[in-house]
Write a protein that holds these residues in place. Sequence first.
Motif, PDB file in Angstrom:
ATOM      1  N   GLU A   1       0.742  -1.393   0.084  1.00 57.09           N
ATOM      2  CA  GLU A   1       0.010  -0.015  -0.141  1.00 57.09           C
ATOM      3  C   GLU A   1       0.949   1.170  -0.237  1.00 57.09           C
ATOM      4  N   THR A   2       2.196   1.217  -0.474  1.00 57.01           N
ATOM      5  CA  THR A   2       2.781   2.432  -0.372  1.00 57.01           C
ATOM      6  C   THR A   2       2.638   3.202  -1.494  1.00 57.01           C
ATOM      7  N   PRO A   3       2.231   4.573  -1.077  1.00 57.36           N
ATOM      8  CA  PRO A   3       1.932   5.371  -2.053  1.00 57.36           C
ATOM      9  C   PRO A   3       3.060   6.003  -3.151  1.00 57.36           C
ATOM     10  N   PRO A   4       2.838   6.324  -4.349  1.00 58.73           N
ATOM     11  CA  PRO A   4       4.011   6.697  -5.425  1.00 58.73           C
ATOM     12  C   PRO A   4       4.908   7.924  -4.609  1.00 58.73           C
ATOM     13  N   ALA A   5       5.808   8.013  -4.777  1.00 59.96           N
ATOM     14  CA  ALA A   5       6.438   9.002  -4.445  1.00 59.96           C
ATOM     15  C   ALA A   5       6.044  10.540  -4.565  1.00 59.96           C
ATOM     16  N   SER A   6       5.238  10.515  -5.780  1.00 56.43           N
ATOM     17  CA  SER A   6       4.701  11.894  -6.129  1.00 56.43           C
ATOM     18  C   SER A   6       3.680  12.486  -5.183  1.00 56.43           C
ATOM     19  N   SER A   7       3.325  11.411  -4.366  1.00 56.41           N
ATOM     20  CA  SER A   7       2.273  11.877  -3.291  1.00 56.41           C
ATOM     21  C   SER A   7       2.952  12.493  -2.148  1.00 56.41           C
ATOM     22  N   TYR A   8       4.223  12.523  -1.703  1.00 54.89           N
ATOM     23  CA  TYR A   8       5.157  12.885  -0.591  1.00 54.89           C
ATOM     24  C   TYR A   8       5.370  14.236  -0.798  1.00 54.89           C
ATOM     25  N   ARG A   9       4.978  15.048   0.284  1.00 58.93           N
ATOM     26  CA  ARG A   9       5.193  16.622   0.252  1.00 58.93           C
ATOM     27  C   ARG A   9       6.450  16.806   1.557  1.00 58.93           C
ATOM     28  N   ALA A  10       7.441  17.191   0.978  1.00 56.53           N
ATOM     29  CA  ALA A  10       8.446  17.834   2.113  1.00 56.53           C
ATOM     30  C   ALA A  10       7.913  18.385   2.831  1.00 56.53           C
ATOM     31  N   GLY A  11       8.439  18.673   4.091  1.00 59.12           N
ATOM     32  CA  GLY A  11       8.048  19.594   4.989  1.00 59.12           C
ATOM     33  C   GLY A  11       6.778  19.618   5.604  1.00 59.12           C
ATOM     34  N   GLN A  12       5.986  18.721   5.247  1.00 56.03           N
ATOM     35  CA  GLN A  12       4.769  18.565   5.840  1.00 56.03           C
ATOM     36  C   GLN A  12       4.573  17.380   7.055  1.00 56.03           C
ATOM     37  N   GLU A  13       5.552  17.041   7.403  1.00 53.10           N
ATOM     38  CA  GLU A  13       5.744  16.010   8.511  1.00 53.10           C
ATOM     39  C   GLU A  13       5.100  16.451   9.564  1.00 53.10           C
ATOM     40  N   ASN A  14       4.830  15.789  10.700  1.00 47.02           N
ATOM     41  CA  ASN A  14       4.360  15.908  11.922  1.00 47.02           C
ATOM     42  C   ASN A  14       5.495  16.097  12.877  1.00 47.02           C
ATOM     43  N   ALA A  15       5.715  17.337  13.305  1.00 50.19           N
ATOM     44  CA  ALA A  15       6.978  18.107  14.045  1.00 50.19           C
ATOM     45  C   ALA A  15       7.029  17.868  15.463  1.00 50.19           C
ATOM     46  N   ASP A  16       5.919  17.423  16.107  1.00 49.17           N
ATOM     47  CA  ASP A  16       5.595  17.110  17.433  1.00 49.17           C
ATOM     48  C   ASP A  16       5.942  15.656  17.934  1.00 49.17           C
TER      49      ASP A  16
END
Length: 68
Positions: A50-65
């Motif tokens: 179920e791994t999404p394609p790399a194009s769906s990844y958005r850098a900088g939108q990770e959970n920082a807490d």
Amino acid sequence: MTSELTPQETARGALRAGLPLGGGRLEEVARTANHIHSVISTLRELDFGETPPASSYRAGQENADATV
């Protein structure tokens, strides 16, 4: 897995692609092509499930807490 390319097969393929190779480069190019083929064959065997394609990844939108 398919059989490995010989230097002669490499020369024919390169010539068909419009990239004639000198005789001294045939073995090196064949070895490199065979290595690339083995890496791609290994990647094709991986199950990404179920791994999404790399194009769906958005850098900088990770959970920082997250906590350690």
